[in-house]
Design a protein around this motif. Structure first.
Motif, short mmCIF file in Angstrom:
data_model
loop_
_atom_site.label_atom_id
_atom_site.label_comp_id
_atom_site.label_asym_id
_atom_site.label_seq_id
_atom_site.Cartn_x
_atom_site.Cartn_y
_atom_site.Cartn_z
N SER A 114 28.10 11.64 51.69
CA SER A 114 28.41 12.50 50.83
C SER A 114 27.63 12.44 49.66
O SER A 114 27.34 13.52 48.98
CB SER A 114 29.95 12.30 50.46
N TYR A 115 27.26 11.33 49.43
CA TYR A 115 26.21 11.20 48.14
C TYR A 115 25.01 11.95 48.33
O TYR A 115 24.47 12.66 47.52
CB TYR A 115 25.70 9.71 48.39
N HIS B 90 25.98 15.93 48.07
CA HIS B 90 26.22 16.07 46.72
C HIS B 90 25.08 16.23 45.82
O HIS B 90 24.99 16.90 44.76
CB HIS B 90 26.97 15.10 46.05
N ARG B 91 23.82 15.94 46.42
CA ARG B 91 22.50 16.07 45.56
C ARG B 91 21.65 16.95 46.33
O ARG B 91 20.49 16.72 45.99
CB ARG B 91 21.86 14.70 45.34
N TYR C 135 30.88 19.35 49.05
CA TYR C 135 31.42 18.56 47.89
C TYR C 135 32.67 17.91 48.22
O TYR C 135 33.80 18.59 48.36
CB TYR C 135 31.74 19.34 46.74
N ARG D 58 30.64 13.89 41.84
CA ARG D 58 29.55 14.47 42.56
C ARG D 58 28.26 13.60 42.62
O ARG D 58 27.74 13.36 43.70
CB ARG D 58 29.11 16.05 41.87
N PRO E 238 34.27 14.42 47.51
CA PRO E 238 34.36 13.13 46.93
C PRO E 238 35.59 12.12 47.59
O PRO E 238 35.81 11.08 47.47
CB PRO E 238 34.45 13.23 45.37
N PRO F 53 29.96 9.43 43.87
CA PRO F 53 31.11 9.57 44.85
C PRO F 53 31.61 8.12 45.05
O PRO F 53 30.77 7.23 45.38
CB PRO F 53 30.96 10.34 45.84
#
Length: 311
Positions: free
Chosen positions: A233-234, A237-238, A267, A199, A269, A202
Motif C-alpha cells: 500500500s505504501y 499510495h505514492r 488508496y 496516504r 490505508p 499508512p
C-alpha cells in the motif's frame, strides 16, 4: 464514543501544553497508551524479525529452539495477562449492570462477551485472541497516524493555518467547548489532513493476503492456491499513475473530488474487501479528535523537512 474520545484528546493536549517550552519533543510516548507501549512495541519487533527470517516461521521445530521464541512466549504471556484483566473488568461491569438499574453504553467488548455466553460462537481462547488483536492493532496504528499528522503540520505552516482557520470557524463561539460528533463531522479539512497523512504514511504499509480458491494471474505470473500475496500500500499510495505530485503533502487532494485517487484500490490505508480493518471509523475519529484538541491549544513546529523524511 465521541465524549470519551474528546476527553482523552483533551488530556493529551493538556499534557503536551505542560511540556511545551520551545524545545524539540518526541510526542509518541504521550500519544501512545503508556501501559501498553513497551509490551506492544516488543511484540511488533518480534513479528518484524520473524517476518524477515522465513526459515524461522517455515520451520517450527527450529524456531522453538531460538531465544526469539522464548522472548515471544514471555511477551505473549504478558499480553494475555493484560487482556484477561480487561475482559474480567468488563465482565464484572456487565454483571453489575444486569443486577441493577444502571446500564453502560455498549462497547465492542460487550458484543464479544455476549458471543461467548451460553455456549455462544466464541470460545474463551477466541475471545482473548480478538481482544489481543484489537489492543495490538489499534494501539500503534492510531498513535503513529496522530504523530505523523502533527509532524507534517509542523513542517507545512500553510496547511496548519488552514486547519486552525477551520477549527476557529467551528469552535469560534466557545473555544473551550468539548467537541461533539456533529463538530467532528464539520471538520472537513481536518479529515483531508488525516487522510493525506495516511496516504503518505499508512500504518500498515504492507498488507498480507492469501490466494484461496483458484490460481491468480498477475503480470504474466501465475500464483497457485495457498500462495501468499503482499500488497504494498505504501507504494500504491505514492504511484504517479494514481496521484498527482505523489511525493507532496497536499490535503487538498482529499478535499476536492477531482483530485481523489483514480482507482478504488489505489488508496487502502485500512486494507480493502471482506478483511478491511474493522476499526477504521474508530481510528479516524480518534485521530481527528486528538489532532483537533492539540491544534486548538498549541501551534506545532518541526525542525525536520520533507527531504529529511524521504532520506
Amino acid at each position: 464514543m465521541v465524549p470519551e474520545l474528546s476527553r482523552q484528546a483533551e488530556q493529551l493536549s493538556a499534557k503536551l501544553a505542560d511540556l511545551a517550552d520551545g524545545a524539540t519533543l518526541d510526542v509518541f510516548p504521550y500519544v501512545a497508551a503508556a501501559v501498553l507501549e513497551t509490551l506492544l512495541a516488543r511484540s511488533v519487533a518480534i513479528v518484524e524479525e520473524k517476518f524477515c527470517k522465513p526459515w524461522l516461521w517455515a520451520c517450527g521445530w527450529l524456531y522453538r529452539r531460538t531465544a526469539l521464541y522464548r522472548d515471544e512466549a514471555r511477551t505473549l504471556a504478558e499480553l494475555n495477562a493484560f487482556s484477561q484483566e480487561v475482559i474480567a473488568q468488563r465482565a464484572c461491569r456487565r454483571q453489575e449492570a444486569a443486577a441493577g438499574d444502571s446500564r453502560d453504553k455498549q462497547v465492542v467488548l460487550d458484543y464479544l462477551l455476549a458471543a461467548t455466553e451460553s455456549g455462544g460462537r466464541l470460545s474463551e481462547t477466541e475471545l482473548q485472541d480478538e481482544v489481543n488483536t484489537l489492543l495490538s492493532a489499534g494501539y500503534e496504528t492510531t498513535a503513529t497516524t496522530i504523530c505523523f499528522a502533527l509532524l507534517l503540520l509542523g513542517m507545512y505552516p500553510r496547511v496548519q493555518d488552514n486547519l486552525v482557520a477551520e477549527l476557529d470557524a467551528v469552535f469560534g463561539d466557545d473555544p473551550q467547548r468539548t467537541p461533539t460528533a456533529a463538530d467532528l463531522r464539520r471538520l472537513h479539512y481536518l479529515d483531508a489532513v488525516i487522510k493525506e497523512t495516511l496516504r503518505l504514511f499508512p500504518p500498515a504499509p504492507i498488507i498480507h493476503r492469501e490466494v484461496e480458491t483458484s490460481e491468480l494471474k498477475i503480470g504474466g505470473c501465475t500464483l497457485p492456491v495457498g500462495a501468499s500475496v503482499l500488497v504494498l500500500s505504501y507504494s500504491a499510495h505514492r504511484h504517479p499513475d494514481h496521484f498527482d505530485s505523489p511525493q507532496h503533502f497536499c490535503p487538498e487532494r482529499f478535499a476536492e473530488p477531482r483530485a481523489r485517487p483514480r482507482h478504488p484500490y489505489a488508496y487502502v490505508p485500512f486494507g480493502a474487501g471482506p478483511r478491511i480493518c474493522v476499526g477504521r471509523a474508530y481510528g479516524l475519529l480518534l485521530a481527528k479528535a486528538a489532532v483537533a484538541a492539540v491544534l486548538r491549544r498549541l501551534r506545532v513546529e518541526s525542525r525536520l523537512s520533507w527531504q529529511d523524511l524521504r532520506g
